[in-house]
Design a protein around this motif. Structure first.
Motif, short mmCIF file in Angstrom:
data_model
loop_
_atom_site.label_atom_id
_atom_site.label_comp_id
_atom_site.label_asym_id
_atom_site.label_seq_id
_atom_site.Cartn_x
_atom_site.Cartn_y
_atom_site.Cartn_z
N GLY A 338 0.83 -1.21 0.00
CA GLY A 338 0.00 0.00 0.00
C GLY A 338 0.85 1.25 0.00
N PRO A 339 0.30 2.39 0.41
CA PRO A 339 1.03 3.65 0.36
C PRO A 339 2.06 3.78 1.47
CG PRO A 339 -1.09 3.98 1.39
CD PRO A 339 -1.08 2.55 0.92
N LEU A 340 3.05 4.63 1.25
CA LEU A 340 3.91 5.06 2.34
C LEU A 340 3.14 6.10 3.16
CD1 LEU A 340 7.46 5.21 0.73
CD2 LEU A 340 6.31 3.32 1.89
N ILE A 341 3.56 6.31 4.39
CA ILE A 341 2.76 7.06 5.34
C ILE A 341 2.57 8.52 4.96
CG2 ILE A 341 4.74 7.55 6.82
CD1 ILE A 341 1.14 6.90 8.03
N ASN A 342 3.58 9.15 4.33
CA ASN A 342 3.46 10.57 4.01
C ASN A 342 4.41 10.93 2.88
OD1 ASN A 342 6.05 11.00 5.20
ND2 ASN A 342 5.12 11.24 7.20
N GLN A 343 4.33 12.15 2.43
CA GLN A 343 5.13 12.60 1.28
C GLN A 343 6.61 12.64 1.62
OE1 GLN A 343 3.71 13.15 -1.79
NE2 GLN A 343 5.83 13.18 -2.50
N VAL A 344 6.93 12.96 2.86
CA VAL A 344 8.35 12.99 3.27
C VAL A 344 8.98 11.62 3.10
CG1 VAL A 344 9.92 13.35 5.20
CG2 VAL A 344 8.03 14.94 4.83
N GLN A 345 8.29 10.59 3.58
CA GLN A 345 8.82 9.23 3.46
C GLN A 345 8.89 8.79 2.00
OE1 GLN A 345 10.09 9.06 6.81
NE2 GLN A 345 9.89 6.94 6.17
N LEU A 346 7.92 9.20 1.22
CA LEU A 346 7.91 8.86 -0.20
C LEU A 346 9.07 9.54 -0.93
CD1 LEU A 346 6.44 7.33 -2.40
CD2 LEU A 346 4.89 9.27 -2.66
N ASP A 347 9.30 10.81 -0.65
CA ASP A 347 10.41 11.52 -1.28
C ASP A 347 11.76 10.90 -0.90
OD1 ASP A 347 8.65 13.26 -2.47
OD2 ASP A 347 8.93 14.87 -1.01
N LYS A 348 11.87 10.51 0.36
CA LYS A 348 13.10 9.86 0.82
C LYS A 348 13.34 8.55 0.06
CE LYS A 348 15.17 7.74 4.93
NZ LYS A 348 14.95 7.39 6.36
N ALA A 349 12.28 7.77 -0.13
CA ALA A 349 12.41 6.51 -0.86
C ALA A 349 12.82 6.75 -2.30
CB ALA A 349 11.09 5.74 -0.80
N LEU A 350 12.23 7.74 -2.95
CA LEU A 350 12.58 8.03 -4.34
C LEU A 350 14.02 8.49 -4.47
CD1 LEU A 350 9.28 9.85 -5.41
CD2 LEU A 350 10.00 7.52 -6.01
N LYS A 351 14.50 9.27 -3.51
CA LYS A 351 15.91 9.70 -3.52
C LYS A 351 16.85 8.51 -3.35
CE LYS A 351 15.12 14.41 -1.82
NZ LYS A 351 15.29 15.36 -0.69
N ASN A 352 16.47 7.58 -2.49
CA ASN A 352 17.30 6.39 -2.30
C ASN A 352 17.35 5.54 -3.57
OD1 ASN A 352 18.12 6.88 0.34
ND2 ASN A 352 16.33 5.87 1.23
N ILE A 353 16.25 5.47 -4.28
CA ILE A 353 16.23 4.74 -5.56
C ILE A 353 17.19 5.39 -6.54
CG2 ILE A 353 14.79 4.24 -7.59
CD1 ILE A 353 12.45 3.86 -5.56
N GLU A 354 17.17 6.70 -6.63
CA GLU A 354 18.09 7.41 -7.54
C GLU A 354 19.54 7.21 -7.12
OE1 GLU A 354 17.20 8.66 -10.43
OE2 GLU A 354 15.24 7.85 -9.85
N LYS A 355 19.82 7.20 -5.83
CA LYS A 355 21.18 6.96 -5.35
C LYS A 355 21.65 5.56 -5.72
CE LYS A 355 21.10 10.06 -1.31
NZ LYS A 355 21.14 10.10 0.18
N LEU A 356 20.77 4.59 -5.60
CA LEU A 356 21.15 3.22 -5.96
C LEU A 356 21.44 3.10 -7.45
CD1 LEU A 356 18.59 1.37 -3.69
CD2 LEU A 356 21.05 0.88 -3.74
N LYS A 357 20.63 3.75 -8.25
CA LYS A 357 20.88 3.71 -9.70
C LYS A 357 22.21 4.40 -10.03
CE LYS A 357 16.03 3.52 -11.18
NZ LYS A 357 14.93 4.22 -11.88
N ALA A 358 22.46 5.53 -9.38
CA ALA A 358 23.69 6.28 -9.65
C ALA A 358 24.92 5.52 -9.20
CB ALA A 358 23.62 7.64 -8.97
N SER A 359 24.76 4.65 -8.19
CA SER A 359 25.91 3.90 -7.66
C SER A 359 26.34 2.77 -8.58
CB SER A 359 25.56 3.33 -6.29
OG SER A 359 24.67 2.24 -6.40
N GLY A 360 25.53 2.45 -9.58
CA GLY A 360 25.85 1.35 -10.48
C GLY A 360 25.27 0.02 -10.06
N ALA A 361 24.42 0.01 -9.04
CA ALA A 361 23.78 -1.24 -8.62
C ALA A 361 22.91 -1.78 -9.75
CB ALA A 361 22.94 -1.01 -7.38
N ASP A 362 22.78 -3.09 -9.82
CA ASP A 362 21.95 -3.73 -10.84
C ASP A 362 20.48 -3.48 -10.54
OD1 ASP A 362 24.30 -4.76 -11.85
OD2 ASP A 362 24.08 -6.69 -10.81
#
Length: 496
Positions: A338-362
């Motif tokens: 389901g949803p994440l609790i709020n926009q702050v948590q959602l933004d944090k998750a999206l930033k972590n996804i971008e960091k993982l992609k930038a790091s070269g992770a598969d």
């Protein structure tokens, strides 16, 4: 699709209307000039508007709790009756409670039902410790003609501070033993889950016959009350579940005034897959331990550490299973993610996804964002030392780390400041338990996932994951004062 009502419940108890604080046995409207809009995390609709309680109202609650503590501590029978009635109230209003959890916290119906049953089970276990006060234990004398007794007394007034993710259960985990052991309670839920974490409990205790002042729940926030829950001179123990950063802040304040603390803090739970593991069963456990409540659990699997010999098989099967998880509106009984609790948590998750992609992770599984729902993402060959792997993700983002040996898997698991929960999968149960003892965590589960809690085990973490232990009987030491009384029955000779 079956939908839960947002305005009423089947038996007529509408917890969404309980927007007042509960102080000294009365429902009182918050006196701040601010109000809080309690949002449904799925669609951001306002389910309730909460008047925020003030610091002065918090002071009223402390006065009431201090005044009520003596009589409450002295009445074992009443404490037992109130907790027994409390259990029955939760059983009688299960549909309404699940309804509130789903709408206020974005929990799936399955997760909400599990949370309620865990709460009932915890209360039933807590009934066993109600008569632990005033017990006299004779200790074998080390000196002739001396009798030794050990007494337990309530601490007094306890502050309990709860998070948003398992709001009912994680509140009751502190409130129930505190009350059972004769303490009075000032409770502050996370206002995002104020109805689930505060109002349901207050109403249940009110109906169950709790005396005025024994339990007080304030719908408020830090902006309004600051550190009063921590600093107040009447507070004898602070029980907090939440982030390590806040836990450190609480520790500094409590240490300066010698207040006790029970802290369950952040986690970075490793899920270790050894080369002899049953991969199919490991994947089933891994999916549950990662994606329950969209990963918003302190015990949720944060790092998958997999022996290189089985890495590819595990990754392929894990991704295929993650793709099948139903996602969307938590009011749909089939929904898992389901949803994440709020926009702050959602933004944090999206930033972590971008960091993982930038790091070269598969990128093994590219999820997507639909409204406030983030579907599962899976990344492979992540470095254990990376900032992302060392952070608590609190989102449906899985990171897979390759280990060259079983021994290295344990080393990688321990390479974190956290130490809450952990898991090891292996077909060698004896070796599995031996390795479990090497994992630096308060809890390690062999051939299971990391999200486990029972009311009769020592629940808690090590390192930056917390201080103290919940669960019967360990919680008794946390919430009571111990006193030794010796009686010298014959005159004792002294050397000078």
């Amino acid at each position: 699709m079956t939908q839960i009502s947002t305005t009423s419940t089947t038996k007529g108890v509408n917890f969404l209307s309980l927007t007042k604080s509960f102080i000294n046995g009365q429902w009182v409207e918050g006196e701040s000039d601010r109000k809080y809009n309690d949002l449904n995390p799925y669609d951001n609709s306002v389910i309730a508007t909460i008047p925020i309680a003030t610091k002065d109202q918090l002071e009223d609650a402390f006065k009431a709790a201090k005044s009520a503590k003596k009589e409450w501590a002295a009445n074992t029978k009443l404490r037992e009756e109130v907790l027994t009635n409390f259990i029955q109230y939760l059983k009688d209003n299960q549909d309404e409670i699940v309804n509130t959890l789903v709408l206020e916290t974005g929990s799936s119906i399955l997760k909400s039902q599990v949370e309620l049953q865990l709460t009932i089970g915890l209360l039933e276990e807590t009934l066993k410790i109600v008569d632990s006060l005033g017990k006299v234990k004779t200790v074998d004398p080390t000196m002739p003609d001396k009798t030794n007794h050990v007494y337990r007394f309530p601490l007094g007034v306890v502050s309990t501070i709860a998070p948003f993710n398992f709001p009912l259960y994680l509140s009751i985990r502190s409130i129930a033993p505190a009350l059972a052991l004769g303490n009075t309670v000032i409770h502050k839920p996370d206002i995002q889950a104020g109805l689930s974490s505060g109002s349901i409990i207050a109403k249940a205790l009110e109906v169950s016959g709790v005396p005025a002042g024994v339990f007080n729940s304030l719908l408020t926030d830090i902006q309004e009350i600051g550190d009063t829950m921590l600093e107040h001179p009447d507070v004898k123990l602070i029980s907090f579940t939440g982030s390590t950063a806040v836990g450190r802040h609480i520790g500094r304040i409590a240490g300066g005034s010698f207040k006790r603390v029970a802290l369950e803090l952040g986690g970075n739970s490793p899920f270790i897959v050894l080369k002899d593991a049953n991969i199919d069963q490991a994947v089933k456990a891994a999916i549950f331990g990662k994606f329950l409540h969209s990963g918003q659990i302190c015990m949720a699997i944060n790092r998958f550490i997999i022996h290189e010999d089985v890495y590819d098989e595990f990754a392929q099967k894990f991704v295929e299973h993650a793709k099948t998880l139903p996602y969307g509106n938590p009011q749909d009984p089939t929904t898992i993610v389901g949803p994440l609790i709020n926009q702050v948590q959602l933004d944090k998750a999206l930033k972590n996804i971008e960091k993982l992609k930038a790091s070269g992770a598969d990128v093994l599984l590219e999820g997507k964002l639909e409204g406030n729902v983030l579907t599962p993402f899976v990344f492979g060959n992540v470095e254990n030392s990376s900032d992302i792997a060392q952070s608590e993700l609190f989102a449906p983002i899985a990171i897979l780390i390759k280990a060259t040996s079983d021994e290295q898997a344990i080393e990688l698991a321990n390479d974190t400041e956290y130490g809450l929960s952990s898991a090891i999968f292996t077909t060698d149960l004896v070796r599995g338990e031996e390795l479990a003892l090497q994992v630096e965590a308060g809890m390690t589960h062999v051939n299971d996932q990391t999200v486990n809690d029972l009311p009769n085990i020592p629940f808690g973490g090590v390192k930056a994951s917390g201080v103290g232990r919940y669960g019967n009987p360990w919680i008794i030491d946390e919430f009571t004062e111990t006193k030794w009384v010796s009686v010298q029955e014959q005159e004792r000779p002294f050397p000078f």
